[in-house]
Structure formats: structure tokens, C-alpha cells
Write a protein that holds these residues in place. Sequence first.
Motif, PDB file in Angstrom:
ATOM      1  N   HIS A 169      11.750  28.914  51.249  1.00 57.36           N
ATOM      2  CA  HIS A 169      11.652  29.510  49.922  1.00 57.36           C
ATOM      3  C   HIS A 169      12.687  28.862  49.010  1.00 57.36           C
ATOM      4  O   HIS A 169      13.885  28.909  49.280  1.00 57.36           O
ATOM      5  N   THR A 170      12.195  28.239  47.914  1.00 54.50           N
ATOM      6  CA  THR A 170      13.067  27.557  46.968  1.00 54.50           C
ATOM      7  C   THR A 170      12.964  28.249  45.621  1.00 54.50           C
ATOM      8  O   THR A 170      11.868  28.483  45.105  1.00 54.50           O
ATOM      9  N   LYS A 171      14.081  28.536  45.037  1.00 60.54           N
ATOM     10  CA  LYS A 171      14.139  29.253  43.776  1.00 60.54           C
ATOM     11  C   LYS A 171      14.542  28.281  42.675  1.00 60.54           C
ATOM     12  O   LYS A 171      15.523  27.529  42.827  1.00 60.54           O
ATOM     13  N   TYR A 172      13.783  28.305  41.554  1.00 61.58           N
ATOM     14  CA  TYR A 172      14.054  27.433  40.421  1.00 61.58           C
ATOM     15  C   TYR A 172      14.485  28.288  39.230  1.00 61.58           C
ATOM     16  O   TYR A 172      13.894  29.350  38.954  1.00 61.58           O
ATOM     17  N   THR A 173      15.481  27.788  38.518  1.00 59.24           N
ATOM     18  CA  THR A 173      15.943  28.443  37.289  1.00 59.24           C
ATOM     19  C   THR A 173      16.105  27.394  36.207  1.00 59.24           C
ATOM     20  O   THR A 173      16.524  26.251  36.463  1.00 59.24           O
ATOM     21  N   LEU A 174      15.720  27.762  34.950  1.00 63.12           N
ATOM     22  CA  LEU A 174      15.826  26.879  33.801  1.00 63.12           C
ATOM     23  C   LEU A 174      17.031  27.317  32.972  1.00 63.12           C
ATOM     24  O   LEU A 174      17.152  28.506  32.608  1.00 63.12           O
ATOM     25  N   HIS A 175      17.905  26.365  32.657  1.00 59.71           N
ATOM     26  CA  HIS A 175      19.156  26.678  31.938  1.00 59.71           C
ATOM     27  C   HIS A 175      19.154  25.936  30.611  1.00 59.71           C
ATOM     28  O   HIS A 175      18.806  24.731  30.552  1.00 59.71           O
ATOM     29  N   THR A 176      19.465  26.609  29.527  1.00 56.94           N
ATOM     30  CA  THR A 176      19.568  26.003  28.190  1.00 56.94           C
ATOM     31  C   THR A 176      20.917  26.352  27.584  1.00 56.94           C
ATOM     32  O   THR A 176      21.500  27.402  27.855  1.00 56.94           O
ATOM     33  N   LYS A 177      21.380  25.428  26.711  1.00 53.26           N
ATOM     34  CA  LYS A 177      22.647  25.640  26.003  1.00 53.26           C
ATOM     35  C   LYS A 177      22.478  25.078  24.605  1.00 53.26           C
ATOM     36  O   LYS A 177      22.208  23.884  24.432  1.00 53.26           O
ATOM     37  N   ILE A 178      22.613  25.951  23.593  1.00 52.89           N
ATOM     38  CA  ILE A 178      22.510  25.533  22.193  1.00 52.89           C
ATOM     39  C   ILE A 178      23.903  25.138  21.730  1.00 52.89           C
ATOM     40  O   ILE A 178      24.815  25.968  21.725  1.00 52.89           O
ATOM     41  N   TRP A 179      24.060  23.892  21.312  1.00 56.50           N
ATOM     42  CA  TRP A 179      25.389  23.392  21.026  1.00 56.50           C
ATOM     43  C   TRP A 179      25.995  24.032  19.778  1.00 56.50           C
ATOM     44  O   TRP A 179      27.189  24.329  19.756  1.00 56.50           O
ATOM     45  N   ASP A 180      25.205  24.246  18.756  1.00 51.27           N
ATOM     46  CA  ASP A 180      25.786  24.772  17.515  1.00 51.27           C
ATOM     47  C   ASP A 180      26.315  26.190  17.701  1.00 51.27           C
ATOM     48  O   ASP A 180      27.327  26.573  17.103  1.00 51.27           O
ATOM     49  N   SER A 181      25.676  26.987  18.511  1.00 54.86           N
ATOM     50  CA  SER A 181      26.063  28.401  18.675  1.00 54.86           C
ATOM     51  C   SER A 181      26.646  28.708  20.040  1.00 54.86           C
ATOM     52  O   SER A 181      27.040  29.854  20.283  1.00 54.86           O
ATOM     53  N   ASN A 182      26.708  27.692  20.925  1.00 49.45           N
ATOM     54  CA  ASN A 182      27.221  27.893  22.276  1.00 49.45           C
ATOM     55  C   ASN A 182      26.497  29.031  23.007  1.00 49.45           C
ATOM     56  O   ASN A 182      27.088  29.759  23.817  1.00 49.45           O
ATOM     57  N   GLU A 183      25.224  29.195  22.720  1.00 50.70           N
ATOM     58  CA  GLU A 183      24.451  30.204  23.422  1.00 50.70           C
ATOM     59  C   GLU A 183      23.878  29.586  24.695  1.00 50.70           C
ATOM     60  O   GLU A 183      23.328  28.490  24.682  1.00 50.70           O
TER      61      GLU A 183
END
Length: 835
Positions: free
Chosen positions: A154-168
Motif C-alpha cells: 500500500h503506497t500513499k500519495y500526497t500533493l504539496h503546494t506552496k504559494i510563494w507570495d503568501s507562503n501558504e
Amino acid sequence: MISTSMSVVVVLVALVNGAKNDDTQPCAKIQISSSVVPFGSPVTATCVIRDDCPLVIGRAVQLAWRLGDRFLPSSPVANESGRVSEVVIPSFNHTREFLTCCVRTSPVQVVEGVEIRAGYPPEAPQNLSCQTNLTTPNTLSCSWDPGQQETHLHTKYTLHTKIWDSNENHTYELLSGVHRYTIPRSGFVIFSDMEIYVKAVNELGEATSAPIVLEPVSAAKFGRPTILKMQAVPKRYGCLKLSWSLSQQEVWMRSLQLNLEVRLTTADSSQWSEQPILVNRVRPTRSVDQCRLLHGTQYLAQIRVRFQRSPWSEWSSSQSGVTLENAPTGRLDSWMRVSGDHMNKQLNILLFWKPSKQFRANGQNVSYIVSVKKLPSENGKVCSTVRNYCTFQLPGRAKKVYLSAVNAAGKSSPTEVRIYLPKDCAVILDVTVIPQDDRSLLVQWRSLLSSSLTGFTVEWSPLLQTDFFSTQFELTDRNQTLLVITGSFEPYKPYGISVYPRFKDGIGLPQTVNAYSRQKAPSMVPKLQIKKIWKSHVELTWDEIPLNQRNGIIQNYKVFYRDHKGPINVVNADLEERRVVLKDLNTASLYEAFMMVSTFGGSLNGSTIHFEIDSFETVVVVAIVPVSVVGLLLIVIFIAMMSFSNNKRLKGRFWPAVPDPANSSIKRWTSESTQGSHLSLDNEEPNPMYLSHLSFLDLPVKRSKEDDDPWLSSADDTSDLGESICGSPFIPGYSGSNSDSVPYATVIFSGPCNSPTPKDLHVYLRSESTQPLLETEESFSPKCYHNMTSVGMPSEQCFFGPSHDCEPEKGEGPDILCDDFPFLRALSLKYTEND
């Protein structure tokens, strides 16, 4: 596989529970380094039996290991009790399996077990890409490749994002087996850069994809743009102006500078330009000019857009436009066939032409002018047409003509075409044609060497078309002896291909062959016909197959024949003669024959005929005749029998006997027989028959100046006369020899017919019979008016017939008249006897 594993688990649980003591403690314990191991790695396990296990109290025990349903070799650990055992699996090659520890009793008792799983650590996700959807609602969809290797875990995938202007930072978890995710509008800013990566985790490790940094607008795939209008640029030849816009849902982005690609094609072509024209940094509010195009040519255009390196949009719908016209440029390739008229010293010319590689029509409606003068004028023009050929006549001394192309903008420079007369010179030895495909044919030829030879012309045209519109040609030099001709060649249709030699002083004799791009069996086989029979030979012939039904080049005609007992014989026929002779046939034997016609593409058999040769050397053709035809033949035979029957009664019913005055025996009549019901017949006559009778009319005597002409008497007197002439049987004083006979003539007396011979002249009226009385007489009957004459006219006589045809003829008197009419001659004899 899952159901099997579950059943094994249930069995093991049951066995292990059976091996527990009263305190629900297991009898044994297995120690293992890890229950999840890399695929193919070694595994070591140890089994320890408790002292208070009921299975081993007071007895010596022996432990065993089993992997699935297979026992493994083990080694006991050195101790006094012998209740500890160890096993080593050098390579675990199962994705999952149960390892159990057993006590060798009867039966074997399982005291403990453990499940071992094997797999691979996850690979780093590859090819991460994201695309922005600018339509409502705005989204950002990302996808990736998990790798080619299956982890079996069982392999778990997660998508990660980072908005540079707001550091979100945002983390999105995905369902198992899903390798794409759509980020909602709240998770990104269209005009702000962001970092995106994917992490994969399982029990053997984790891996992270290479991060990508993008501005969502640069990852947007725009919708199909629209070409609003495409038109010629004023005063700029070969240019078109394109006005365009984005889709309705993307109009709010019209201020962006986009990259645009344009592809073009002419209206008469189906291929787009191989390399689209790129236009960088253009706003939808600005039009785009496309130049270096052909003049006066209709083009179709399509466009697509993108922002920076975003994906290209789909191609737009096509829009058409026409560039400005200009005068045609370049020369025309031409080919001329000339035939001379020596009587009138005229040349009959058939001229073909086509655009050369340098020719440009530069207009939509192009026509062509052939003139005997270099500068075209009405005086020198011999031909004007929109076609690719022209026929005309010139004097025998003409040496050249000039060919020009004309459109609405002007005329091209004239192309000089020299007139070469035909020469009685044959240098082409043979021509062969080999089909390449449905659109091309390979033409090969051989020729004799000649110092004056300048080149060859290959001409081809469809044979089923009678005009010259589809005739095409190609010019080659003197060293070329093969040519691949291309065009829209229809399969199974014949084409005539000719090779002409060109000399310095004329055109030689051509060699012509017929060719097909593809062949098949003929559509029909002609019917065999028996032409001649002599002795034991039969000659069979047939008609030529129509050209449109051959479907290929006829290779042979084969005639198969046999009698009902003998073997099948085959005779090959000559292609040109279309006849075959079957020899040494047996008499009184029934033969059957049919013909097979073959082309390179197949063969077809014709219908079978049957024939028989009797001892008199005649051929009897046997056919199956329908019952209706038999009935028709019987009716024809019956009619023929009645026509030639000797039964007088039957014959008389259909063909009444009409007397022939020329063979009449009226001269031998007696006074009694004249008034009797039947005429007396001479016994010497071979075919006695009832003769026609005479009608006698007594007219009252009147004192009038018109007594000399009965036609001019009163209407009361002439009414009955008209009926008598028309054959009415209700005339007073009418008498006849037979009710079925036909009146021959009517005699009109001015007094009673039994009175002495009058001095007045008599009048004779002919009958209205529908049958000819004399062999030389016309078959129609005369009219019932103006067909009488007076006997004894001194200088002229009038024969029977319509008034407009009755012209007086000079005669010699009543004797000639009576000789022409035997009945009247008899009356003359009667009056002589009375005198």
C-alpha cells in the motif's frame, strides 16, 4: 488469492487457539526481524515453546516450520529442552505468506504463526505536470507517473503546494491508486508563482518528485480562438489581414500578450502548410498580417494560441480570404498535335497546355488566348477558352503561335509555341505500363537512336471520355525512357497512354497502349453464336466486350466443350478474330460449350449453350423453351395451316372469293343465265366460281336540256344513283346473281332495260368494291361521285376515280372501253343479238 489467504488465516487462528492453555496463553512465540521485508531478501525466525504448554508436558517434542503448505528445513537451538527452533529463509519471493511453527505429533499441531509481506519501496513520482482551466470554475489539475515498478505494498500519495507570495502551504491526500488531483480555485493564485511536488510513502520507504515552479496562468490551455475576418490588405499584393478573438469565457484575458500560430492552405488543396507561422506576443485586440502569399488566390486559415510555454489551444475553425489579383506570371508548358489538310493547305491543330513550376495564375478566373501575333489582338486571335486545350486551323505556312494567360488584372507574357509537323518516322519500339498504386503508373519505353531526336512526350487520357478535358501530358528529354505519371486514376477504368518522339523538325509516330491502375474479372461474357457447320466441325463466334465492361486487359478467350460422355476439351481463341473452330465432333452427340474470359485481375465464365450434330451435317441448338413460347408457336402453326388450307368453305369464311374479270366467261352468257340466280360456267374452266353481277337502273324520261348528262339531273333522281354507286342493296330495280357477290358495275338506262335499243347514250357506274378487280388496279376503292362516263364519247373517255384525278384521256371509242371491262363487252354483245 485474497479468499485463499483469509481461509489460511482462519485455520491458523483455530489451530493456535487449540494450542492455548487454560489461561489463554499461546503455547509458543515466534520472533522475527520484520513482518514486511524487501522482495527477495532473507528472513530469519525463531520459535520458542512455553514450558506449561499441554502439548509438551512430560514428553519429548520435535518442532517443524512450514511456509504456506510447504515444510522448511530447520535447526534446533542448542538448549537442554529442545523446545526452541530457528529457521532461515534465504530469499523471500512471495508478496505475502504465512510462516507457522508446528509440533510433530499425529496429527501435526500448529502452535504459532506469523504473516510475512514483501514488496518494494516507492519510486519517486515522474512527469509531474499541471494545467490551468480558465473557464468557470477556475481549477488547476496536476497529474504524474507513479513509476513502472509495482510496489506490492500500500503506497500513499500526497500533493504539496506552496504559494510563494503568501507562503501558504497546502497538502492534498489522494485515494489509493489515483495519480491525479484537481486543486480548487482557493488553492492557487493565477498570477503568482507556486511550488508543487508529490510524495509517495509505503512501509518500506518514501520518495518525493522533483518540484515544479509555475505561474498558473502560464499553465493555462486556452479554448479555441475565433477568426473574425480575413481579407486582403489594400495595395499590398499577397497579404491577408486576420482579425481574431479568444473564446467568450476568456475575453477577460484579452489584455495578455499571447503567442499565436497560423496555418494556411489554398482552397483547392487538402494539405495544410507543414510549418505553421509563429507570431509572438500579440494581443487579441490586434489583427495579424500574413504576407508572401500567392496573388489572387483563395486561402483557408486556422489559428491557435498559448501563453508563454503553456499548452497550445485547439485549432480554430477555418476562415477564407482572397489576396489581391495581379497579372499572371511565368510560362506555360504546351504540347501540340498537328494534322495537315493537303487539299485546302490548312493545318488542323490541337494544342494542350498546363502551368509550369514557375507559372502563377495570380487570379481566380483565368482564361487563355492563342494568337498568331505576339501581342494578342482581335485580329490575330484564333482561340480563347478557360479550358486546358484548344482546337483551331491555320494556313500551312504558319510556323508558331503565342499562348497567354489572362485574368481580371491583366495578361501574362506570351509563351511562344512552335508548330512542328508530323513525320512518318517511328523510333518508339515498345511501351509498357506497370501500376504503382491507385494514383500512379510507371511508363517505360525503348527507342532507336537518332541524332535529331530532342525528347519525348507522354500523353494519357481516360478512354471512356470523348472530350480532351481530361487529357494530360508530360515532357521528357531524349535520355529519359521511363516516367511515373500521377493523377486520379480510377480502378477498373481504361486509360490510353501514348509516347511521341520529338525531333528538331517534327513529331514522329507514337506508340499507344491501354492501361489500368487496377484490374478485375470482366463484368460480362459475350454469348457464343454458331456461325458455320461443315462435316464434323463447328465454328463459334461472339461479339466484342464493351470497353466499359472489360475491367482490365483481355488476356485470353477459352472455350470449354464436351459431349455427355467425353472429357472436357479446351480451345484458346485468337484475341483479334473472336472466333474458334471445334473440330472432330461426333455426330448424333449432344454437346455443351461455354466460354471463359480472363484479365490480369480475374476470370468470368459465360452461359452454356447446347448443340447437336446430326448425320446430315446440321447443327441443332438445344434450348429450354418456356411453356408460353410453345403455346405461341402452336398458334402460329395453326394460322399457317389455315392460310394454306384447301378447304374452300373454311377459306371462304376468312377470304371471300373475288371474281377476276380478265378470266370471266361473260361472253358465253345466255339471256336466261344473265337474269338467273347463278351464272353458267364453261366446263373447260379449271376453277369455276360465282361471278359478280350487274345492277340495272331505270331512270324516268324527262324533257330537259340536261338529259344528255345524267350527273346534271335533279336531286331526286341522283339520290338513288349515289346509293347505287356506294353499293346500297335497297335500290329499286336492283337485281343480282348472288346475294354474296360483289357488284361489278351499274348500268343506267334512260328507259326500261327490256325496251329496244335506245339511241341515247348509256352510262356505266363502277361498284364500290373493297377488293381489286384487276391485278394491276390499286387496292383502294374510288369515291362515290364523278365515277361514270358515257358510252360512245367520240373524242375522249373518263375512267373511274375521284374527280380531282379524273382527267380526260384521248381514246378511240367505246370498243376500247369495252375491251377494258369484259362485263360491258358482254352487254354490247347482248344488244347485238337483240338487234
